[in-house]
Design a protein around this motif. Structure first.
Motif, PDB file in Angstrom:
ATOM      1  N   PHE A   9       0.851  -1.173   0.000  1.00  0.00           N
ATOM      2  CA  PHE A   9       0.000   0.000   0.000  1.00  0.00           C
ATOM      3  C   PHE A   9       0.895   1.235   0.000  1.00  0.00           C
ATOM      4  N   LEU A  10       0.385   2.341  -0.522  1.00  0.00           N
ATOM      5  CA  LEU A  10       1.139   3.585  -0.568  1.00  0.00           C
ATOM      6  C   LEU A  10       0.762   4.471   0.608  1.00  0.00           C
ATOM      7  N   ARG A 120       1.247  -4.514   4.835  1.00  0.00           N
ATOM      8  CA  ARG A 120       0.255  -5.065   5.757  1.00  0.00           C
ATOM      9  C   ARG A 120      -0.838  -4.057   6.035  1.00  0.00           C
ATOM     10  N   VAL A 121      -2.030  -4.574   6.326  1.00  0.00           N
ATOM     11  CA  VAL A 121      -3.162  -3.716   6.615  1.00  0.00           C
ATOM     12  C   VAL A 121      -3.199  -3.323   8.092  1.00  0.00           C
ATOM     13  N   GLU A 122      -2.487  -4.066   8.942  1.00  0.00           N
ATOM     14  CA  GLU A 122      -2.508  -3.790  10.376  1.00  0.00           C
ATOM     15  C   GLU A 122      -1.902  -2.425  10.689  1.00  0.00           C
ATOM     16  N   GLY A 123      -2.371  -1.840  11.789  1.00  0.00           N
ATOM     17  CA  GLY A 123      -1.778  -0.620  12.290  1.00  0.00           C
ATOM     18  C   GLY A 123      -2.567   0.635  11.970  1.00  0.00           C
ATOM     19  N   TYR A 124      -1.930   1.773  12.199  1.00  0.00           N
ATOM     20  CA  TYR A 124      -2.557   3.088  12.073  1.00  0.00           C
ATOM     21  C   TYR A 124      -2.217   3.699  10.721  1.00  0.00           C
ATOM     22  N   GLY A 125      -3.224   4.214  10.041  1.00  0.00           N
ATOM     23  CA  GLY A 125      -2.975   4.857   8.758  1.00  0.00           C
ATOM     24  C   GLY A 125      -4.194   4.781   7.867  1.00  0.00           C
ATOM     25  N   GLN A 126      -3.968   4.570   6.576  1.00  0.00           N
ATOM     26  CA  GLN A 126      -5.049   4.400   5.598  1.00  0.00           C
ATOM     27  C   GLN A 126      -4.629   3.292   4.645  1.00  0.00           C
ATOM     28  N   ALA A 127      -5.428   2.244   4.589  1.00  0.00           N
ATOM     29  CA  ALA A 127      -5.076   1.104   3.738  1.00  0.00           C
ATOM     30  C   ALA A 127      -5.766   1.191   2.395  1.00  0.00           C
ATOM     31  N   PHE A 128      -5.446   0.230   1.530  1.00  0.00           N
ATOM     32  CA  PHE A 128      -6.084   0.073   0.229  1.00  0.00           C
ATOM     33  C   PHE A 128      -5.772   1.221  -0.732  1.00  0.00           C
ATOM     34  N   VAL A 129      -4.606   1.861  -0.552  1.00  0.00           N
ATOM     35  CA  VAL A 129      -4.161   2.876  -1.506  1.00  0.00           C
ATOM     36  C   VAL A 129      -3.136   2.211  -2.415  1.00  0.00           C
ATOM     37  N   PHE A 130      -3.478   2.069  -3.676  1.00  0.00           N
ATOM     38  CA  PHE A 130      -2.664   1.286  -4.595  1.00  0.00           C
ATOM     39  C   PHE A 130      -1.947   2.126  -5.642  1.00  0.00           C
ATOM     40  N   TYR A 334      -9.807 -16.538  -1.918  1.00  0.00           N
ATOM     41  CA  TYR A 334     -10.899 -15.567  -1.993  1.00  0.00           C
ATOM     42  C   TYR A 334     -10.405 -14.169  -1.626  1.00  0.00           C
ATOM     43  N   MET A 335      -9.533 -14.088  -0.617  1.00  0.00           N
ATOM     44  CA  MET A 335      -9.016 -12.787  -0.217  1.00  0.00           C
ATOM     45  C   MET A 335      -8.209 -12.136  -1.332  1.00  0.00           C
ATOM     46  N   LYS A 336      -7.496 -12.953  -2.123  1.00  0.00           N
ATOM     47  CA  LYS A 336      -6.765 -12.397  -3.255  1.00  0.00           C
ATOM     48  C   LYS A 336      -7.723 -11.799  -4.267  1.00  0.00           C
ATOM     49  N   LEU A 337      -8.850 -12.488  -4.507  1.00  0.00           N
ATOM     50  CA  LEU A 337      -9.865 -11.955  -5.399  1.00  0.00           C
ATOM     51  C   LEU A 337     -10.444 -10.658  -4.851  1.00  0.00           C
ATOM     52  N   PHE A 338     -10.681 -10.647  -3.547  1.00  0.00           N
ATOM     53  CA  PHE A 338     -11.260  -9.469  -2.907  1.00  0.00           C
ATOM     54  C   PHE A 338     -10.372  -8.247  -3.087  1.00  0.00           C
ATOM     55  N   PHE A 339      -9.078  -8.419  -2.825  1.00  0.00           N
ATOM     56  CA  PHE A 339      -8.178  -7.277  -2.925  1.00  0.00           C
ATOM     57  C   PHE A 339      -7.834  -6.922  -4.362  1.00  0.00           C
ATOM     58  N   SER A 340      -8.029  -7.853  -5.281  1.00  0.00           N
ATOM     59  CA  SER A 340      -7.801  -7.518  -6.684  1.00  0.00           C
ATOM     60  C   SER A 340      -8.835  -6.518  -7.181  1.00  0.00           C
ATOM     61  N   ALA A 341      -9.973  -6.441  -6.489  1.00  0.00           N
ATOM     62  CA  ALA A 341     -10.988  -5.445  -6.840  1.00  0.00           C
ATOM     63  C   ALA A 341     -10.598  -4.063  -6.332  1.00  0.00           C
ATOM     64  N   LYS A 342      -9.495  -3.996  -5.579  1.00  0.00           N
ATOM     65  CA  LYS A 342      -8.919  -2.733  -5.112  1.00  0.00           C
ATOM     66  C   LYS A 342      -9.910  -1.886  -4.326  1.00  0.00           C
TER      67      LYS A 342
END
Length: 355
Positions: A9-10, A120-130, A334-342
């Motif tokens: 993630f960025l 990793r998605v854990e922790g403080y911040g903003q995830a799912f920025v690609f 399934y999780m890989k499919l989920f995150f491929s949808a960004k």
């Protein structure tokens, strides 16, 4: 929501700090947060717009059958419901609300001690920025692996306030109890012969928690707090930490606002239960909007399968000529499919699973 290590993630600016300076300035809203078309006209509904389920009535033999019909209808048609008489002690809710609020009051540098790592998605911040051009949510979050306890990484767990971990542990235990009770009744509603069938599938009850802080935005009609999405889980419990609402669900093609009832938990069906129920239960897209001059804080407790679980329509539901509407898939795949949808609000990760 995820168990495993994910793609990178960025890093993006801290929205809470941005809001502190920008809201009092005459500057234009940063372009990456402008989502006017998505945040457009919304039809509002009161809290009664989604069903209300009474766990106390479900547990009472005298009213259980009647309330089970209410639960079943909520899961089949709405995918969301407000749960009352859930039995979570007032002090448990008070303590976790207090400690979450105190965490977000800490100076930025103190919160950044628990910052996410790039993969990793854990922790403080903003995830799912690609990407550098991706539109951004007007929110910060703290995402924690909660159960099993050996999945935790102490690096991401706040040391301040000192009671934070204890408060989360107590709420986690209560959420797991509530989820277990609901799964038993859902198994009955699905017509499964063994009430423990769903519980067995989620042995160990992996839990993660996403705490989200939505700063006020003086141009709230131009931003989105949390992008539209469905949840790659089986069951989620949402606690409103303060009184500001912002949850919206997709209903008949429109976004409608949900006003939480005092003392209720908002429960929603995740993708995994939609698949297991062969489409009987609905995992509904939802999002969050922000307030022009008030902060909003929420805490979602996600309940997930173990990574090596095979997810597919329950065989019991396919008897007597029933047709599977979804393929079976390993949850990690399934999780890989989920995150491929960004995290773009589309349920495109479902497309390859539908039969």
């Amino acid at each position: 929501m995820a168990h495993e290590k994910l793609g990178g993630f960025l890093a993006v600016p801290n929205v809470q700090e941005l809001a502190l300076t920008w809201n009092g300035s005459g500057e234009q809203l940063p372009e990456r947060y402008i989502r006017t078309e998505e945040a457009g006209a919304v039809e509002s509904i009161a809290g009664s717009g989604i069903p209300v389920v009474d766990l106390g009535m479900l547990l009472d033999p005298a009213s259980s059958a009647e309330e089970l019909a209410v639960l079943g209808a909520a899961c089949q048609h709405s995918g969301f419901f407000q749960l009352i008489n859930h039995g979570v002690p007032d002090e448990v809710i008070h303590d976790i609300r207090r400690d979450i609020t105190e965490f977000f009051k800490l100076p930025l540098e103190a919160k950044k001690v628990h910052a996410q790592l790039p993969d990793r998605v854990e922790g403080y911040g903003q995830a799912f920025v690609f990407s550098e051009t991706q539109k951004l949510d007007w929110a910060d979050m703290l995402y924690l692996m909660v159960r099993p306890t050996e999945s935790r990484n102490a690096r991401f767990w706040p040391a301040q306030p000192p009671s934070f971990t204890d408060s989360v542990d107590k709420f986690s235990a209560e959420a797991a109890r509530v989820a277990s009770s609901l799964l038993r009744f859902m198994a009955a509603d699905m017509g499964l012969e063994q009430p423990e069938r769903l519980l067995e599938m989620f042995a160990g009850q992996p839990q993660t928690m996403r705490v989200t802080y939505y700063p006020p935005c003086r141009e709230a009609n131009k931003v989105i707090g949390l992008s539209p999405h469905s949840d790659a889980t089986y069951l989620n419990l949402l606690l409103h930490v303060n009184e500001v609402q912002g949850l919206q669900i997709k209903k008949d093609g429109k976004w409608v606002s949900v006003d939480p009832m005092d003392g209720a938990l908002v429960v929603n069906i995740g993708d995994i239960l939609e698949i297991l129920s062969n489409g009987r239960y609905k995992s509904i897209e939802h999002r969050a909007v922000v307030h022009p001059d008030k902060e909003r804080i929420s805490a979602a407790m996600f309940h997930q399968p173990c990574p090596n679980t095979t997810v597919g329509p329950l065989p019991e539901l396919l008897k007597n000529g029933g047709r599977a509407r979804y393929k079976s898939v390993d949850y990690a795949e399934y999780m890989k499919l989920f995150f491929s949808a960004k995290f773009d609000g589309l349920k495109s990760h479902f497309d390859g699973l539908r039969i």
